[in-house]
Enzyme design. Structure first.
Site, PDB file in Angstrom:
ATOM      1  N   LYS A 225       0.759  -1.049  -0.099  1.00  0.00           N
ATOM      2  CA  LYS A 225      -0.032  -0.092  -0.036  1.00  0.00           C
ATOM      3  C   LYS A 225       0.852   1.147  -0.055  1.00  0.00           C
ATOM      4  O   LYS A 225       1.966   1.150   0.087  1.00  0.00           O
ATOM      5  CB  LYS A 225      -0.923  -0.001   1.253  1.00  0.00           C
ATOM      6  CG  LYS A 225      -2.233  -0.772   0.854  1.00  0.00           C
ATOM      7  CD  LYS A 225      -3.222  -0.576   1.997  1.00  0.00           C
ATOM      8  CE  LYS A 225      -4.499  -1.394   1.376  1.00  0.00           C
ATOM      9  NZ  LYS A 225      -5.385  -1.627   2.491  1.00  0.00           N
ATOM     10  N   ARG A 259      -4.301  -9.781   4.688  1.00  0.00           N
ATOM     11  CA  ARG A 259      -4.709  -9.787   3.360  1.00  0.00           C
ATOM     12  C   ARG A 259      -3.666  -9.268   2.519  1.00  0.00           C
ATOM     13  O   ARG A 259      -3.100  -8.100   2.450  1.00  0.00           O
ATOM     14  CB  ARG A 259      -5.983  -8.964   3.117  1.00  0.00           C
ATOM     15  CG  ARG A 259      -6.440  -8.739   1.661  1.00  0.00           C
ATOM     16  CD  ARG A 259      -7.703  -7.948   1.987  1.00  0.00           C
ATOM     17  NE  ARG A 259      -8.119  -7.813   0.554  1.00  0.00           N
ATOM     18  CZ  ARG A 259      -7.861  -6.941  -0.440  1.00  0.00           C
ATOM     19  NH1 ARG A 259      -6.710  -5.871  -0.259  1.00  0.00           N
ATOM     20  NH2 ARG A 259      -8.378  -6.900  -1.567  1.00  0.00           N
TER      21      ARG A 259
END
Lengths: 290, 229
Positions: A225, A259
């Site tokens: 991210k 995740r």
């Protein structure tokens, strides 16, 4: 650690569990894989690969998180529902999650055999948890700061981001239970980068133990991210090491579900942390013991 | 009297507190417990002979004692247990004295915790010493040749050389040799032992039921069961 168990599908886990949720995109445009599993056969291959690599859960998504071409509910269903059914047929014991905020899509994928609804946009459609309750499915509640799905944070500030996360997640989890979702099938996720600048995501990571202490299974979605990229000034494609460092810190704090894009590396980091914490014995020890 | 002798390695990797998700040496624990279970089947009394730790850095009981107790517990059988510790660097004479003085009631199993050199390979705990193979071969020959009266050859093991080769089982094995000797006063380790053994007609009292030898970690492990008649 507060000593609880949680259930996903037919399986039960304790608070020492560290599970890998592998991302499987049914999108042509997701930020990391850029459509690598858009073709159905490629997506099937991806599922087989992550299962072989030790993933506990697959998280199937039909819409990328970032802004882009609008995808209606029918189009979203077309991308994921039959795929979920086919994955279920090929992998009867695999835990299947679907990343969607829409109740209508949620209903369709649960009918197709999914176990978990990953509500990545923080309850944008209040009907989603009702569907989860109706099917005795698990649901992931996320903190987005109340933003509209598929929007980027812009000049968002919090007095205390962790306090906002706690308040939102406790409220959503409570509502899910009141709508019929089993108490031990509610998962919480602070949602790094969603409704947050990198400072916010870093503080959430630093103080993740405060979320673990809430007593719900905690999911973290850190993989590649922007907060990792901005922390290290690295573009997508060069964020694995940073992701794994954040993974290790989260695991040390006690998060339960990860995740991720990279299953093998994540599994190794999680197992290493579990061995260090004493939650898992080492694989094999002979050094100094022969 | 001693009816059975069991020899097992004193490897801490056999202990439950050191178990990983898979066994470091697959089958070793099962092999030891299997042999021991067979031996103690009719015993009311087990005498454990183990060495003190060479590098004791804690107040924990000696590793050999703990290994023995763990293996005995794993047999799920009931018997009296007596522990006899021998200093890892005891002289041959001390080992012989200890062996001769072992008290054995009727139906006693002698459980000897001790292994060979930990310097058998470059990856071994003590790195490679090329002398290790010969010393280990002598240990194995003495045990596997017990029916021919060869156990007494264990008394020929030189304490200094064995110390250099990290042979943790030297002292317990010499206690064993003295304990089961048919000669009430076994000779000191010397050339006359060799001469006597060479002319021996064998030891009809001793049967080698099993003798497995491995060195998966560069340490000689012997799992053996001898029966005395």
């Amino acid at each position: 650690m507060t000593g609880f168990t949680f259930r996903l599908g037919s399986r039960s886990f304790d608070e020492r569990s560290r599970l890998v949720m592998a991302i499987v995109n049914r999108t042509p445009d997701s930020f990391y894989d850029k459509g690598a599993t858009w073709r159905e056969d490629a997506a099937f291959d991806r599922v087989r690969e992550v299962v072989a690599q030790g993933a506990d859960i697959v998280d199937i998504g039909g819409i990328k998180a970032a802004p882009g071409v609008e995808i209606g509910a029918d189009e979203e269903k077309g991308r994921v529902v039959d795929f979920v059914a086919a994955v279920r047929a090929e992998h009867p014991d695999l835990l299947i999650s679907v990343d969607t905020w829409r109740a209508s899509v949620g209903r369709a994928v649960l009918e197709a055999g999914a176990d978990i609804l990953n509500d990545a946009w923080g309850g944008a459609d209040p009907g989603l948890v009702e569907v989860a309750g109706e099917f005795d499915a698990a649901v992931v509640c996320t903190h987005t700061g109340g933003v509209t799905p598929r929007t980027r944070p812009h000049r968002i500030e919090y007095d205390d981001v962790v306090e906002s996360v706690v308040e939102s997640l406790v409220a959503q989890a409570g509502r899910a239970v009141s709508m019929g979702v089993a108490r031990d099938r509610v998962v919480i996720d602070p949602a790094h980068d969603f409704g947050k600048n990198s400072w916010h995501s870093l503080e959430v990571t630093r103080r993740l133990d405060e979320l673990v202490a809430l007593g719900w299974p905690l999911l973290v979605s850190l993989s590649n991210k922007d907060f990792v990229g901005e922390a290290l000034d690295l573009p997508v494609g060069e964020r694995l090491t940073g992701t794994l460092a954040a993974t290790a810190i989260s695991a040390w704090h006690g998060a339960h579900i990860y995740r991720v894009h990279e299953v093998v590396e994540t599994r190794q980091v999680l197992d290493m942390v579990s061995v260090i914490t004493g939650d898992l014995p080492p694989a094999r020890t002979a050094r100094g013991l022969a | 009297m001693i009816t059975d002798v069991v020899i097992v390695p004193g490897a801490p990797l056999l202990l439950p507190e050191y178990q990983g998700r898979v066994a470091a040496v697959p089958g070793l624990l099962e092999s030891c417990v299997g042999v021991l279970s067979e031996a103690v089947g009719s015993s009311h009394h087990v005498v454990v002979v183990h060495a003190t730790d060479r590098e004791a850095r804690s107040t924990k009981p000696a590793i050999g004692l703990r290994v023995a107790d763990h293996l005995l517990a794993a047999t799920h059988q009931a018997f009296e247990v007596e522990h006899v510790a021998v200093a890892w660097d005891a002289s041959v004479q001390e080992c012989m004295t200890l062996g001769r003085e072992l008290k054995s009631g009727s139906g006693t199993t002698l459980l000897v915790v001790g292994d060979g050199s930990a310097r058998r390979t470059e990856k071994a705990p003590g790195h490679l010493d090329t002398r290790a193979a010969d010393v280990d071969d002598a240990i194995v020959a003495a045990i596997s040749g017990a029916a021919d009266g060869d156990l007494e050859r264990l008394l020929e093991l030189d304490p200094e050389v064995c110390a250099e080769l990290l042979v943790a089982g030297r002292a317990p094995l010499q206690v064993l040799a003295a304990a089961v000797s048919s000669d009430p006063t076994p000779a000191l380790a010397s050339a006359d032992v060799v001469a006597r053994a060479a002319t021996s007609a064998g030891d009809a009292r001793c049967e080698v039921v099993s003798c497995e030898v491995t060195d998966p970690c560069g340490v000689l492990y012997v799992v053996a069961h001898l029966r005395l008649h």
